[in-house]
Scaffold this active site. Structure first.
Site, PDB file in Angstrom:
ATOM      1  N   GLU A 153      33.844  31.622  50.145  1.00  0.00           N
ATOM      2  CA  GLU A 153      33.671  30.834  51.132  1.00  0.00           C
ATOM      3  C   GLU A 153      33.356  31.260  52.358  1.00  0.00           C
ATOM      4  OE1 GLU A 153      37.928  30.851  52.333  1.00  0.00           O
ATOM      5  OE2 GLU A 153      37.822  28.655  53.005  1.00  0.00           O
ATOM      6  N   LYS A 183      33.173  27.387  48.220  1.00  0.00           N
ATOM      7  CA  LYS A 183      34.143  26.466  49.449  1.00  0.00           C
ATOM      8  C   LYS A 183      33.838  26.387  50.070  1.00  0.00           C
ATOM      9  CE  LYS A 183      39.030  26.803  50.644  1.00  0.00           C
ATOM     10  NZ  LYS A 183      40.092  27.430  50.532  1.00  0.00           N
TER      11      LYS A 183
HETATM   12  P1  13P Z   1      42.177  25.586  55.398  1.00  0.00           P
HETATM   13  O1  13P Z   1      41.801  24.772  54.946  1.00  0.00           O
HETATM   14  O2  13P Z   1      43.603  25.477  56.419  1.00  0.00           O
HETATM   15  O3  13P Z   1      41.061  25.583  56.485  1.00  0.00           O
HETATM   16  O4  13P Z   1      42.601  26.948  54.832  1.00  0.00           O
HETATM   17  C1  13P Z   1      41.548  27.060  53.241  1.00  0.00           C
HETATM   18  C2  13P Z   1      41.144  28.657  53.567  1.00  0.00           C
HETATM   19  O5  13P Z   1      41.643  28.883  51.723  1.00  0.00           O
HETATM   20  C3  13P Z   1      40.980  29.184  54.525  1.00  0.00           C
HETATM   21  O6  13P Z   1      40.789  30.665  53.723  1.00  0.00           O
END
Ligand code: 13P
Length: 330
Positions: free
Chosen positions: A176, A218
């Site tokens: 991510e 992600k």
């Molecule tokens: P949000 O959907 O609130 O952005 O969170 C996703 C997430 O895993 C942040 O690390």
């Protein structure tokens, strides 16, 4: 197909997505405080149980990302959370990074830490029932100055090292690199930064010989900064997001999930709908779904307020949002 590839693909089962419930103690405390709830360990357990214990969530959720503390906690049903989730066909995952630290050469930028003792921690998380993991890096946009190439490179290097280590431990990695929504930047600037972020990441993954077949990306959607005064239509978001993804993400990755990043629940739902529809139209090579924290939790938390008598109404709001987000996948 290897086990890892099949676990990764199962997270994209039709109409299902991932709940991110992996807020660290620090983030969970701040989040709950913003709803007037004072959180200790037991309140954090109740916070997780509010969502995991909602009847029927398995209809919409293929997986849930947990924080390490939650792996060892039990639900009101007296079962450890990973066990009760697995029994309902929801794959338990775990956030394995240990948060951020300033980049020494550019201290306004953050790099993610957690590689040092990662291999020992992975063995423990695996024993506790986790089958996939997540590592988050943050990319802040500030004018044309930030992000620096050095910060993008260091975060990508660590994401690649994380992915390699996780795969060799027999777990699926979710990578991510979050391009932050906060800021005054234009959508065009967000698009360029996401493109550079992903370009850097996938070249480091290739250098590190990470198997893309079990990698899940992600990503943020391409949006005008939250303080830009501009709002984007879902069609604009979808066109720019998909253009970048099609240019930068190899077809072999197991799939792409979206974070909500501070969008309202409706915004995150409608933007996902437009992205999913366009991806279908353009025959995108990878499956797509959601992996939201805030956009799935917000409405329920506003009703819950830490009070047991509000649990049924809060769970009903959570299920309603899940139904809408799932339907948006088309
Ligand atoms: P949000 O959907 O609130 O952005 O969170 C996703 C997430 O895993 C942040 O690390």
């Amino acid at each position: 197909m290897t086990d890892l590839v099949s676990i990764a693909r199962s997270l994209f089962a039709s109409g299902k997505g991932i709940l991110a419930a992996d807020e660290s103690v620090h983030t969970a405390t701040a989040r709950l405080a913003s709803y007037g709830v004072e959180a200790g360990e037991e309140m954090r357990r109740q916070y997780r149980d509010l969502f995991f214990g909602a009847e029927g969530v398995e209809q919409y959720l293929s997986g849930i990302i947990l924080f390490s503390e939650t792996l060892a906690q039990k639900g009101d049903d007296k079962k450890r959370f990973p066990e009760s989730l697995s029994e309902r066909g929801i794959a338990p995952g775990v956030k394995v990074d240990l948060g951020t630290e300033p980049l020494p050469t550019s201290p306004e930028e953050l790099i993610t830490q957690g590689l040092l003792d990662l291999s020992e921690r992975l063995q423990e998380y695996k024993k506790q029932g986790a089958v996939f993991t997540k590592w988050r890096a943050v990319v802040r946009i500030d004018g044309d100055q930030l992000p620096s190439a050095a910060a993008l490179h260091e975060n990508a290097k660590r994401l690649a090292a994380y992915a390699k280590e996780v795969q060799s431990a027999g777990l699926v990695p979710i990578l991510e690199p979050e391009v932050l929504y906060a800021g005054k930047h234009s959508r065009m600037r967000a698009r360029a930064v996401l493109s550079e972020t992903l370009g850097t990441l996938f070249s480091l993954l290739e250098e590190t010989a990470v198997d893309l077949g079990s990698v899940i990306l992600k990503t943020s959607m391409v949006l005008s900064g939250s303080e830009s005064g501009k709002s984007d239509t879902p069609e604009e978001v979808a066109a720019d997001t998909l253009t970048v993804l099609l240019e930068q993400v190899p077809a072999e990755v197991a799939g792409i999930v979206f974070l909500s990043g501070g969008q309202t629940p409706d915004q995150a739902t409608e933007n996902l709908r437009a992205i999913a529809a366009l991806a279908k139209k353009e025959n995108a090579p990878w499956p797509l779904t959601f992996s939201y924290a805030r956009a799935l939790q917000e409405e329920a938390l506003a009703l819950w307020k830490g009070e047991p008598e509000n649990v049924p109404a809060a769970r009903a709001a959570f299920l309603k949002r899940l139904e809408k987000v799932s339907a948006a996948l088309g």
